[in-house]
Design an enzyme around this catalytic site. Structure first.
Site, PDB file in Angstrom:
ATOM      1  N   TYR A  60      77.385  63.765  71.839  1.00 54.21           N
ATOM      2  CA  TYR A  60      77.044  63.358  73.199  1.00 54.21           C
ATOM      3  C   TYR A  60      75.707  62.648  73.129  1.00 54.21           C
ATOM      4  CZ  TYR A  60      75.870  63.827  78.165  1.00 54.21           C
ATOM      5  OH  TYR A  60      75.523  63.580  79.473  1.00 54.21           O
ATOM      6  N   ASP A  79      70.351  60.049  66.819  1.00 57.11           N
ATOM      7  CA  ASP A  79      70.046  60.584  68.147  1.00 57.11           C
ATOM      8  C   ASP A  79      69.348  61.925  67.925  1.00 57.11           C
ATOM      9  OD1 ASP A  79      70.045  62.013  70.503  1.00 57.11           O
ATOM     10  OD2 ASP A  79      72.074  61.438  71.091  1.00 57.11           O
ATOM     11  N   LYS A 101      63.757  65.496  75.489  1.00 57.46           N
ATOM     12  CA  LYS A 101      63.465  66.934  75.458  1.00 57.46           C
ATOM     13  C   LYS A 101      62.033  67.263  75.009  1.00 57.46           C
ATOM     14  CE  LYS A 101      68.404  67.864  75.021  1.00 57.46           C
ATOM     15  NZ  LYS A 101      68.849  68.303  76.327  1.00 57.46           N
TER      16      LYS A 101
HETATM   17  N1  HOZ Z   1      73.647  67.763  78.690  1.00 61.20           N
HETATM   18  C1  HOZ Z   1      72.880  68.959  78.561  1.00 61.20           C
HETATM   19  C2  HOZ Z   1      73.393  69.840  77.500  1.00 61.20           C
HETATM   20  N2  HOZ Z   1      73.774  69.214  76.305  1.00 61.20           N
HETATM   21  C3  HOZ Z   1      72.843  69.743  79.839  1.00 61.20           C
HETATM   22  C4  HOZ Z   1      71.765  69.264  80.702  1.00 61.20           C
HETATM   23  C5  HOZ Z   1      71.533  70.159  81.908  1.00 61.20           C
HETATM   24  O1  HOZ Z   1      72.484  70.592  82.533  1.00 61.20           O
HETATM   25  O2  HOZ Z   1      70.388  70.392  82.215  1.00 61.20           O
END
Ligand code: HOZ
Length: 426
Positions: free
Chosen positions: A144, A239, A267
């Site tokens: 992802y 990534d 992050k």
């Molecule tokens: N896409 C995030 C986990 N891989 C979740 C982001 C969120 O819900 O804060």
């Protein structure tokens, strides 16, 4: 534990926000029940709206690597906020954070700040296309890279949890330029590259995958990708939104001893404020506007509050690199503890771990790619998730996510977690 107020807040949120949340995984659809609404957090603990204390294993999905409300970060943001929160003009702190990030990460000369990991990966691919003059990209099933159109092809994380790995709204025209390979399958990549010779701009990968649980690349696979990309003039994009400044100062490039051509961040680099970034050697970065023709921009990019949080966070990690070792040791301790308990239960399971990322999968198969990750028993996962939650332990509410340990977790917290699992009937 009682979660009455959280449920009431969720019901109200659903009236005004689609699904009641601003990011799908938070809605608990994969595990059932209502999400927990957080009131505040400190160190390793979340405090919810019902007054429960939860031991946190998601750390805001990675950023809070030193624990919540970490004082140097909070103080830096407060001080900065008093001096104005956005100017749309350059500030010195952007260069300070850029300089520090470039000094910590191998193989990059320049970095551009954006507002999220999605933006970072989207911009990295545009830069790769602009630099190489080619259109296609290769991505891996279950990886992802945020929610921009090109990446919502067999995407992991919430996209797979909610059954839209190929989201409606992504046009055929966009989808045709994203070629799909299986994680850890080098032969598959070779075949794709051969069939699309001279047309592939970039291969993008989570060097340690964290959006189908935590998955580790086989050495020959990740080394092989580097070789293929070099031979075929394809840019290799790491990534590192999850792994950057988490596995160590130099992220996965350093841990795996591989140079990527473009690296993306999110992050941790923002210390809990909205920051993404992408970085490369100057030769590639010089293609970006205003120096070069590849356009990329943003009103809140390099925002002073976000930069001050990032700078305080990276300064701490840079000055105390033993934090990474401490986190890895805690994660290993958790791994051994969970392992010991699950073995006694006699149910099939796998635990994957790298540095401070870890995930539990209820399957007999080794979890090495999306298919094996998806073979996990979701009913068992639901019992595990809710059982732990009832004992005050907050794990990711989907089997397609990694846990992110934070350094405020004590060994007593880890023991409490292991004991909680011991008491569960799965
Ligand atoms: N896409 C995030 C986990 N891989 C979740 C982001 C969120 O819900 O804060």
């Amino acid at each position: 534990m009682i979660y009455q107020r959280s449920s009431a807040l969720f019901a109200e949120a659903k009236q005004y926000i689609p699904g009641g949340v601003n990011s799908p995984v938070r809605a608990f659809k994969a595990v059932g029940g209502d999400p927990i609404f957080v009131k505040e957090a400190k160190g390793a603990y979340l405090y919810d709206e019902d007054g429960n204390r939860l031991i946190d294993y998601i750390a805001s999905w990675g950023p809070m690597i030193l624990g919540h409300a970490y004082e140097p970060v909070v103080n830096a943001v407060i001080e900065k906020a008093k001096k104005g929160t956005s100017f749309g003009m350059p500030t010195e702190i952007e260069t300070q954070l850029a300089k520090l990030a470039v000094s910590m990460v191998p193989n990059i000369d320049q970095i551009r700040f954006v507002n999220s990991g999605t933006e970072a990966c989207m911009s990295a691919v545009r830069l790769a296309r602009g630099y190489t003059g080619k259109d296609k990209i290769v991505k891996f099933a279950g990886c992802y890279h945020g929610h921009s159109d090109s990446f919502l092809i067999q995407a992991g994380s919430g996209a797979v949890t909610f059954g839209s790995p190929n989201s409606p709204g992504v046009t055929q025209g966009t989808a045709k330029d994203t070629l799909l390979a299986e994680y850890n399958d080098l032969e598959g990549v070779r075949t794709l590259v051969k069939a699309n010779k001279g047309e592939i701009a970039a291969v993008i990968i989570e060097p340690i995958a964290g959006n189908m649980g935590c998955i580790i690349p086989k050495e020959e696979f990740i080394n092989g990708l580097r070789t293929i990309c070099t031979e075929e003039n394809i840019l290799l994009i790491f990534d590192e939104v999850m792994t950057g400044f988490r596995l160590g100062k130099g992220g996965a490039q350093e841990a795996l001893n591989i140079d990527a051509d473009i690296v993306t961040f999110g992050k941790v680099i923002g210390g809990g404020l909205p920051v993404g970034a992408f970085a490369a050697k100057q030769e590639i970065m010089s293609h970006l506007a205003p120096e070069g023709p590849v356009y990329q921009a943003g009103t809140l990019s390099g925002n002073p509050l976000a930069m001050s949080a990032g700078l305080a966070m990276l300064t701490e990690l840079n000055e105390r690199p033993e934090i990474f070792e401490s986190l890895a040791k805690k994660t290993e301790y958790l791994h051994e503890g969970l392992d010991g308990v699950l073995q006694k239960k006699g149910i099939p399971y796998q635990i994957n771990r790298y540095g401070s990322m870890i995930s539990v999968h209820f399957t007999e198969q080794a979890v090495v790619d999306f298919k094996s990750s998806a073979s996990g028993n979701n009913d068992t996962f639901k019992r595990y998730f809710h059982g732990m939650l009832n004992k005050g332990i907050y794990m990711p509410p989907s089997a397609f996510e990694s846990y992110f340990l934070n350094n405020a977790l004590s060994y007593a917290d880890l023991d409490e977690t292991i004991t909680a699992l011991d008491g569960l009937v799965l």
